[in-house]
Design a protein around this motif. Structure first.
Motif, PDB file in Angstrom:
ATOM      1  N   ILE A 301       5.611 -31.705  19.837  1.00 25.63           N
ATOM      2  CA  ILE A 301       6.293 -32.966  19.577  1.00 25.63           C
ATOM      3  C   ILE A 301       5.335 -33.586  18.193  1.00 25.63           C
ATOM      4  CG2 ILE A 301       7.220 -33.877  21.757  1.00 25.63           C
ATOM      5  CD1 ILE A 301       4.401 -34.818  22.394  1.00 25.63           C
ATOM      6  N   GLU A 302       5.987 -34.255  17.405  1.00 27.51           N
ATOM      7  CA  GLU A 302       5.228 -34.949  16.609  1.00 27.51           C
ATOM      8  C   GLU A 302       5.131 -36.436  16.865  1.00 27.51           C
ATOM      9  OE1 GLU A 302       7.063 -34.843  12.413  1.00 27.51           O
ATOM     10  OE2 GLU A 302       5.392 -36.262  11.489  1.00 27.51           O
ATOM     11  N   ALA A 303       3.751 -37.023  16.727  1.00 29.75           N
ATOM     12  CA  ALA A 303       3.771 -38.225  17.046  1.00 29.75           C
ATOM     13  C   ALA A 303       3.941 -39.243  15.654  1.00 29.75           C
ATOM     14  CB  ALA A 303       2.066 -38.669  17.471  1.00 29.75           C
ATOM     15  N   ILE A 360       0.028 -34.587  14.907  1.00 24.44           N
ATOM     16  CA  ILE A 360      -0.018 -36.126  14.194  1.00 24.44           C
ATOM     17  C   ILE A 360      -0.375 -36.000  12.819  1.00 24.44           C
ATOM     18  CG2 ILE A 360      -1.484 -37.040  16.203  1.00 24.44           C
ATOM     19  CD1 ILE A 360      -3.869 -37.166  14.734  1.00 24.44           C
ATOM     20  N   ASN A 361       0.157 -37.326  11.916  1.00 21.89           N
ATOM     21  CA  ASN A 361       0.092 -37.193  10.784  1.00 21.89           C
ATOM     22  C   ASN A 361      -1.212 -37.810  10.086  1.00 21.89           C
ATOM     23  OD1 ASN A 361       3.099 -36.637   9.589  1.00 21.89           O
ATOM     24  ND2 ASN A 361       3.179 -37.934  11.453  1.00 21.89           N
ATOM     25  N   ILE A 362      -1.896 -36.854   9.072  1.00 26.71           N
ATOM     26  CA  ILE A 362      -3.243 -37.610   8.992  1.00 26.71           C
ATOM     27  C   ILE A 362      -2.899 -37.801   7.305  1.00 26.71           C
ATOM     28  CG2 ILE A 362      -5.511 -36.733   8.317  1.00 26.71           C
ATOM     29  CD1 ILE A 362      -4.955 -37.308  11.386  1.00 26.71           C
ATOM     30  N   PHE A 392      -2.545 -31.199  12.806  1.00 24.89           N
ATOM     31  CA  PHE A 392      -2.800 -32.013  11.674  1.00 24.89           C
ATOM     32  C   PHE A 392      -1.618 -31.984  10.649  1.00 24.89           C
ATOM     33  CE2 PHE A 392      -7.352 -33.980  12.232  1.00 24.89           C
ATOM     34  CZ  PHE A 392      -7.014 -34.418  13.676  1.00 24.89           C
ATOM     35  N   GLU A 393      -0.821 -32.884  10.576  1.00 28.65           N
ATOM     36  CA  GLU A 393       0.245 -32.770   9.239  1.00 28.65           C
ATOM     37  C   GLU A 393      -0.296 -33.549   8.263  1.00 28.65           C
ATOM     38  OE1 GLU A 393       4.179 -34.047  10.443  1.00 28.65           O
ATOM     39  OE2 GLU A 393       4.269 -32.443  12.383  1.00 28.65           O
ATOM     40  N   ILE A 394      -0.332 -32.886   7.013  1.00 34.39           N
ATOM     41  CA  ILE A 394      -1.181 -33.438   5.874  1.00 34.39           C
ATOM     42  C   ILE A 394      -0.163 -33.143   4.784  1.00 34.39           C
ATOM     43  CG2 ILE A 394      -3.133 -33.503   4.606  1.00 34.39           C
ATOM     44  CD1 ILE A 394      -4.751 -32.272   7.000  1.00 34.39           C
ATOM     45  N   ILE A 421       1.120 -28.461   6.378  1.00 28.08           N
ATOM     46  CA  ILE A 421       1.338 -29.130   4.966  1.00 28.08           C
ATOM     47  C   ILE A 421       2.824 -29.901   5.137  1.00 28.08           C
ATOM     48  CG2 ILE A 421       2.023 -28.983   2.722  1.00 28.08           C
ATOM     49  CD1 ILE A 421      -0.929 -28.443   3.449  1.00 28.08           C
ATOM     50  N   ASP A 422       2.709 -31.153   5.425  1.00 24.33           N
ATOM     51  CA  ASP A 422       3.980 -31.905   5.537  1.00 24.33           C
ATOM     52  C   ASP A 422       4.872 -32.166   4.286  1.00 24.33           C
ATOM     53  OD1 ASP A 422       5.610 -33.393   7.083  1.00 24.33           O
ATOM     54  OD2 ASP A 422       3.844 -35.115   7.485  1.00 24.33           O
ATOM     55  N   ASP A 423       6.125 -32.694   4.288  1.00 28.86           N
ATOM     56  CA  ASP A 423       6.871 -32.674   3.002  1.00 28.86           C
ATOM     57  C   ASP A 423       6.674 -31.829   2.107  1.00 28.86           C
ATOM     58  OD1 ASP A 423       7.028 -35.167   4.210  1.00 28.86           O
ATOM     59  OD2 ASP A 423       5.974 -36.510   3.101  1.00 28.86           O
ATOM     60  N   LEU A 442       4.117 -24.938   7.297  1.00 25.90           N
ATOM     61  CA  LEU A 442       4.686 -25.431   6.158  1.00 25.90           C
ATOM     62  C   LEU A 442       5.847 -26.344   6.832  1.00 25.90           C
ATOM     63  CD1 LEU A 442       5.076 -23.057   2.939  1.00 25.90           C
ATOM     64  CD2 LEU A 442       3.462 -24.938   3.589  1.00 25.90           C
ATOM     65  N   LYS A 443       5.861 -27.660   6.614  1.00 22.70           N
ATOM     66  CA  LYS A 443       7.009 -28.501   6.987  1.00 22.70           C
ATOM     67  C   LYS A 443       8.152 -28.608   5.718  1.00 22.70           C
ATOM     68  CE  LYS A 443       7.053 -31.300  10.397  1.00 22.70           C
ATOM     69  NZ  LYS A 443       6.882 -32.541  11.476  1.00 22.70           N
ATOM     70  N   ILE A 444       9.157 -28.150   5.826  1.00 25.58           N
ATOM     71  CA  ILE A 444      10.017 -28.065   4.785  1.00 25.58           C
ATOM     72  C   ILE A 444      10.628 -29.671   4.626  1.00 25.58           C
ATOM     73  CG2 ILE A 444      11.850 -27.418   3.497  1.00 25.58           C
ATOM     74  CD1 ILE A 444      11.335 -24.617   5.173  1.00 25.58           C
ATOM     75  N   ALA A 478      11.161 -27.031   9.798  1.00 23.61           N
ATOM     76  CA  ALA A 478      12.321 -27.670   9.111  1.00 23.61           C
ATOM     77  C   ALA A 478      12.301 -29.041   9.717  1.00 23.61           C
ATOM     78  CB  ALA A 478      13.584 -26.918   9.115  1.00 23.61           C
ATOM     79  N   GLU A 479      12.124 -30.099   8.923  1.00 27.91           N
ATOM     80  CA  GLU A 479      12.213 -31.593   9.431  1.00 27.91           C
ATOM     81  C   GLU A 479      13.301 -32.187   8.950  1.00 27.91           C
ATOM     82  OE1 GLU A 479       8.787 -33.716   8.493  1.00 27.91           O
ATOM     83  OE2 GLU A 479       9.297 -33.643   6.234  1.00 27.91           O
ATOM     84  N   GLY A 480      13.910 -33.144   9.677  1.00 25.41           N
ATOM     85  CA  GLY A 480      15.321 -33.789   9.203  1.00 25.41           C
ATOM     86  C   GLY A 480      16.442 -33.025   9.608  1.00 25.41           C
TER      87      GLY A 480
HETATM   88 CA    CA Z   1       5.166 -35.406   9.608  1.00 19.35          CA
END
Ligand code: CA
Ligand code: C2E
Ligand code: CA
Length: 528
Positions: A301-303, A360-362, A392-394, A421-423, A442-444, A478-480
């Motif tokens: 899960i992503e907070a 979590i997003n940092i 940690f999503e950065i 690595i976020d975004d 990697l989060k696309i 893959a997000e979204g």
């Molecule tokens: Ca994120």
């Protein structure tokens, strides 16, 4: 609209400030106009009294002088007209304001400075004069000779004589009191001379009854030693006074209100508002499931932080996170988020399996803060022991080829924390730098996912990105992801983890736990 303005528009209770400013301005307006009008009123009344007193002493002096002159002639009233006429007419000529001087005896006016000997009835000529009085003054609408012009008749009895005396007819248009009506009857200003029941005002050429005079806005003075009164009419507040005061009050309170409004906005800065909201527990966390497509199970899960503002309602993290980053309060906000997540984690741990992934997003800015390592250690210590696998999503922005980032990443991984690595794909980093970091995921970015099946510029880039991650042997998230087509496409291109509204929106902790348990049970049964 700039970010600051955007947030200011979103976060601050502007309506409340506006109402407060309007109320304060209104109170100021009332206080302003009532105190200014009060002082103008006071000033006007003082002026009225001063003017009246000056007129009073002028008339009093005039009559005193006249009395002296008349007294000096009083012996004439026991003599014949022939003998006294010369002196009588000389005195009439040399005394300012006197039209005629007359001598009367036994109710007969027997000598006049104007016509010489006469045989006129005193009571016919001057009906209101009482010759028994030592001194009498009356207003009268002219004489039989000049009937149109109002006059003041002054009777002075000869001392020691029962029915003899001297009469002065004073020309009222020449009377000194007219000097004081220089302001005319503009703005309801007027001057009136009162004798007995009659009155003459400067604004009129005929006598009137005292009872017919206006009954407001005047001050009245007695003329000492004479049966005469003066009235000075002037409004305590003129129309101009009121208009100018209202205008000045309106302008100053508008200005004041605007000043208050802007100072409230500034004083209650957004930073303060965020820090206040932390204290009043307006932030909470929602959790969005992440599906592992290999096994069709939710494994993480992503907070995501949420702000429910009491007045402004829901505020998007897109706005407040960026603001907190630019204003240097991201550390406080993240510490708070970590505390909220750690608290939720104890509840989630009861339902979710061990080694469940918790992202979590940092902010990269937080990583540069002196407290970073301590904050992370505190967070880890607050979590349930050995239950969650922390990620940690950065975002890649702001840490390109950064020695510092490399060192911190290493430290984080030593603490058992994985790094995503976020975004990914939206920053300015060249893909080549990725090799320098020791990364896990990697989060696309959603922007690339949206390009699937659409002929956008991003579409070929997505394929390149996917090939690269394969080469780098990185796990991809893959997000979204919103549609079945997107999910299928990604699965076919080897994307292992999928997050998006297609599976679930971010949910409150208890709902998320419930959802995950149900989802995993269902897919397990299907697979079985
Ligand atoms: Ca994120
Ligand atoms: P993000 O890390 O890229 O988070 C994913 C965002 O995409 C979330 O928006 C999520 O609600 C949204 N999203 C997820 N699936 C879908 C989908 O299928 N369709 C669409 N249209 N949107 C989807 P959210 O919660 O508004 O967060 C926005 C950004 O705020 C996050 O982007 C993240 O960068 C930041 N953020 C949120 N919470 C935190 C936090 O605790 N700390 C930090 N530093 N940043 C945070
Ligand atoms: Ca994103």
């Amino acid at each position: 609209m700039g970010l600051k303005t955007a947030l200011r528009h979103t976060v601050l209770p502007k309506r409340r400030y506006l109402i407060r400013s309007i109320l304060t301005a209104f109170i100021l307006f009332i206080v302003f106009i009532s105190s200014v009008l009060y002082f103008i009123n006071l000033k006007n009344n003082q002026q009225k009294i001063q003017l009246g007193q000056r007129a009073q002493s002028f008339i009093s002096n005039y009559l005193q002088d006249l009395t002296k002159t008349m007294a000096s002639m009083s012996h004439l009233s026991v003599s014949t007209c022939n003998k006294t006429f010369d002196q009588l007419s000389r005195n009439a000529a040399f005394n300012v304001g006197i039209r005629v001087l007359m001598l009367a005896r036994n109710n007969i006016v027997y000598c006049s400075s104007a016509i010489g000997s006469s045989e006129l009835q005193l009571s016919t000529l001057f009906p209101s004069i009482d010759p028994r009085k030592t001194l009498d003054i009356q207003l009268q609408q002219g004489t039989p000779v000049v009937p149109s012009r109002p006059i003041l008749v002054y009777w002075l009895r000869t001392p020691g004589e029962e029915n003899a005396g001297i009469i002065a007819i004073i020309e009222l248009n020449m009377s000194p009191y007219l000097l004081f009506t220089s302001t005319g009857n503009r703005n309801n200003r007027d001057f009136a001379l009162l004798a007995g029941d009659k009155a003459l005002s400067a604004s009129s050429s005929t006598l009137t009854l005292v009872s017919k005079l206006p009954i407001t806005n005047y001050v009245q003075f007695m003329v000492p030693d004479f049966p005469l009164k003066l009235r000075l009419y002037a409004p305590s507040l003129s129309r101009d006074n009121i208009l100018f005061t209202l205008l000045a009050g309106l302008l100053s309170s508008l200005l004041f209100g605007a000043l208050i409004y802007y100072s409230l906005l500034n004083r209650h800065s957004v930073e303060r508002e965020i820090l206040r909201s932390i204290r009043s527990k307006e932030f909470f966390v929602q959790y969005q499931p992440i599906v592992d497509t290999n096994i069709d199970q939710i494994t993480g899960i992503e907070a995501l932080l949420r702000w429910q503002h009491p007045i402004e309602g829901f505020i998007s993290p897109e706005v407040f996170i960026n603001y907190a980053e630019s204003q240097g309060i991201i550390v406080e906000l993240t510490q708070h988020m970590m505390m909220l997540v750690a608290t939720d984690a104890h509840q989630l741990a009861k339902k979710l399996p061990a080694n469940f992934k918790l992202s979590i997003n940092i902010s990269p800015n937080h990583m540069k803060a002196a407290s970073f390592r301590k904050d992370v250690t505190d967070f880890l210590n607050a979590l349930p022991k050995k239950h969650f696998l922390i990620i940690f999503e950065i975002t890649e922005r702001g840490m390109i080829d950064n020695e510092y980032a490399i060192r911190e990443f290493k430290w984080l991984r030593n603490q058992g924390i994985e790094i995503a690595i976020d975004d990914f794909g939206t920053g300015h980093s060249a893909l080549i730098y990725l090799e320098k970091y020791t990364l896990d995921y990697l989060k696309i970015d959603r922007a690339f996912i949206m390009s699937i099946e659409k002929n956008t510029l991003f579409a070929p880039v997505l394929d390149t990105v996917l090939k690269l991650t394969e080469e780098l042997k990185l796990k991809t998230v893959a997000e979204g992801v919103e549609t079945y087509q997107q999910a299928e496409y990604l699965r076919n291109h080897g994307v292992t983890f999928i997050q998006g509204f297609f599976y679930s929106r971010p949910l409150n902790a208890d709902v998320a736990a419930e959802f995950i348990v149900n989802f995993n049970q269902k897919t397990c049964e299907i697979q079985a």
